[in-house]
Design a protein around this motif. Structure first.
Motif, PDB file in Angstrom:
ATOM      1  N   ALA A 297      46.248   4.402  97.050  1.00  0.00           N
ATOM      2  CA  ALA A 297      45.064   4.337  96.889  1.00  0.00           C
ATOM      3  C   ALA A 297      44.548   3.120  96.038  1.00  0.00           C
ATOM      4  N   LEU A 298      45.734   2.625  95.306  1.00  0.00           N
ATOM      5  CA  LEU A 298      45.796   1.484  94.384  1.00  0.00           C
ATOM      6  C   LEU A 298      47.179   0.816  94.244  1.00  0.00           C
ATOM      7  N   VAL A 299      46.964  -0.515  94.387  1.00  0.00           N
ATOM      8  CA  VAL A 299      48.114  -1.362  94.212  1.00  0.00           C
ATOM      9  C   VAL A 299      48.050  -2.321  92.938  1.00  0.00           C
TER      10      VAL A 299
ATOM     11  N   LYS B 255      45.558  10.673  94.566  1.00  0.00           N
ATOM     12  CA  LYS B 255      45.324   9.315  94.797  1.00  0.00           C
ATOM     13  C   LYS B 255      46.745   8.668  94.122  1.00  0.00           C
ATOM     14  N   ASN B 256      47.569   7.906  94.995  1.00  0.00           N
ATOM     15  CA  ASN B 256      48.778   7.354  94.579  1.00  0.00           C
ATOM     16  C   ASN B 256      48.586   5.893  94.053  1.00  0.00           C
TER      17      ASN B 256
ATOM     18  N   LEU C 287      41.582  12.522  87.147  1.00  0.00           N
ATOM     19  CA  LEU C 287      41.148  11.479  87.898  1.00  0.00           C
ATOM     20  C   LEU C 287      41.871  12.006  89.495  1.00  0.00           C
ATOM     21  N   ASN C 288      42.646  12.831  89.568  1.00  0.00           N
ATOM     22  CA  ASN C 288      43.435  13.395  90.626  1.00  0.00           C
ATOM     23  C   ASN C 288      44.252  12.121  91.125  1.00  0.00           C
ATOM     24  N   THR C 289      44.915  11.381  90.061  1.00  0.00           N
ATOM     25  CA  THR C 289      45.724  10.203  90.340  1.00  0.00           C
ATOM     26  C   THR C 289      46.935  10.361  89.689  1.00  0.00           C
ATOM     27  N   ARG C 290      47.930   9.680  90.265  1.00  0.00           N
ATOM     28  CA  ARG C 290      49.431   9.329  89.692  1.00  0.00           C
ATOM     29  C   ARG C 290      50.032   7.948  90.025  1.00  0.00           C
TER      30      ARG C 290
ATOM     31  N   GLY D  62      40.436  -4.695  98.329  1.00  0.00           N
ATOM     32  CA  GLY D  62      39.578  -3.766  97.672  1.00  0.00           C
ATOM     33  C   GLY D  62      40.376  -2.432  96.685  1.00  0.00           C
ATOM     34  N   ARG D  63      41.655  -2.716  97.076  1.00  0.00           N
ATOM     35  CA  ARG D  63      42.314  -1.741  96.098  1.00  0.00           C
ATOM     36  C   ARG D  63      43.765  -2.505  95.472  1.00  0.00           C
ATOM     37  N   LEU D  64      43.750  -3.811  95.266  1.00  0.00           N
ATOM     38  CA  LEU D  64      44.614  -4.600  94.744  1.00  0.00           C
ATOM     39  C   LEU D  64      44.307  -5.029  93.410  1.00  0.00           C
ATOM     40  N   LEU D  65      44.921  -4.828  92.385  1.00  0.00           N
ATOM     41  CA  LEU D  65      44.369  -5.447  91.056  1.00  0.00           C
ATOM     42  C   LEU D  65      45.525  -6.057  90.456  1.00  0.00           C
ATOM     43  N   ASN D  66      45.094  -7.089  89.476  1.00  0.00           N
ATOM     44  CA  ASN D  66      46.259  -7.902  88.780  1.00  0.00           C
ATOM     45  C   ASN D  66      45.601  -7.937  87.408  1.00  0.00           C
TER      46      ASN D  66
END
Length: 191
Positions: free
Chosen positions: A86-88, A2-3, A31-34, A107-111
């Motif tokens: 996966a997330l911005v 997950k990027n 988390l299989n995330t980078r 659903g995948r944009l956080l601040n």
């Protein structure tokens, strides 16, 4: 894998906190995330060098090079999508985003915002809190919606206002809490 793509406009201190947390917390294994890329609307954003030093891809899209906000956001989306995020994460990205951009990453944009939302959305949060006589200020991690600094709250940190505090002294103490809660909220969101 997950990027994560992080958008910055300046020093990138929240981005740096997320990169450190990802490395120290072994997000790739756990988390299989980078963190795949860091993008900025300013070529002089200091955070770009830090990202490059960690081997993270970077790119600059100068918003001033575009005739209007829609064109900039379309180009920014194309650059972000190259990394299949996966997330911005917005981390001091000082641009108001168009509804089309927000909808594209729904659903995948956080601040992260330097106030206890819903109080004091927008700019000059610390001075506005002082002017209002607040005894506490803080920071909020939230999902991004088309309404500025609204959306589901994922995490908050509370910081007391001390006698003699100025907007600058509050900003320093709130920022230190941002560096703690943003990576925690991201890891929890992805878990």
């Amino acid at each position: 894998m997950k990027n994560i793509v992080i958008l910055i406009s300046g020093s990138g201190s929240n981005m740096a906190a997320i990169v450190r947390a990802a490395e120290q917390g072994r997000w790739a294994e756990r988390l299989n995330t980078r963190v795949a890329a860091v993008l900025s609307n300013r070529a002089d954003a200091q955070g770009l060098a830090l990202a490059q030093a960690h081997g993270i891809a970077t790119a600059v899209l100068d918003h001033k090079a575009f005739a209007h906000r829609d064109a900039f956001d379309a180009a920014l989306m194309a650059e972000i999508d190259r990394h299949a995020p996966a997330l911005v994460l917005l981390a001091g990205f000082m641009r108001i985003l168009t509804p089309a951009f927000v909808a594209h990453y729904a659903g995948r944009l956080l601040n992260i915002h330097p106030s206890l939302l819903p109080a004091f959305p927008g700019l000059n949060t610390h001075q506005r809190a002082l002017d209002a006589g607040c005894q506490f200020v803080g920071a909020t991690v939230h999902q991004v919606t088309t309404e500025l600094d609204h959306g589901g709250i994922l995490a908050q940190a509370v910081v007391p206002v001390l006698p003699g505090d100025t907007a600058d002294t509050l900003a320093v103490r709130v920022l230190s809490q941002e560096h703690l809660i943003y990576p925690q909220a991201v890891a929890h969101f992805l878990a």
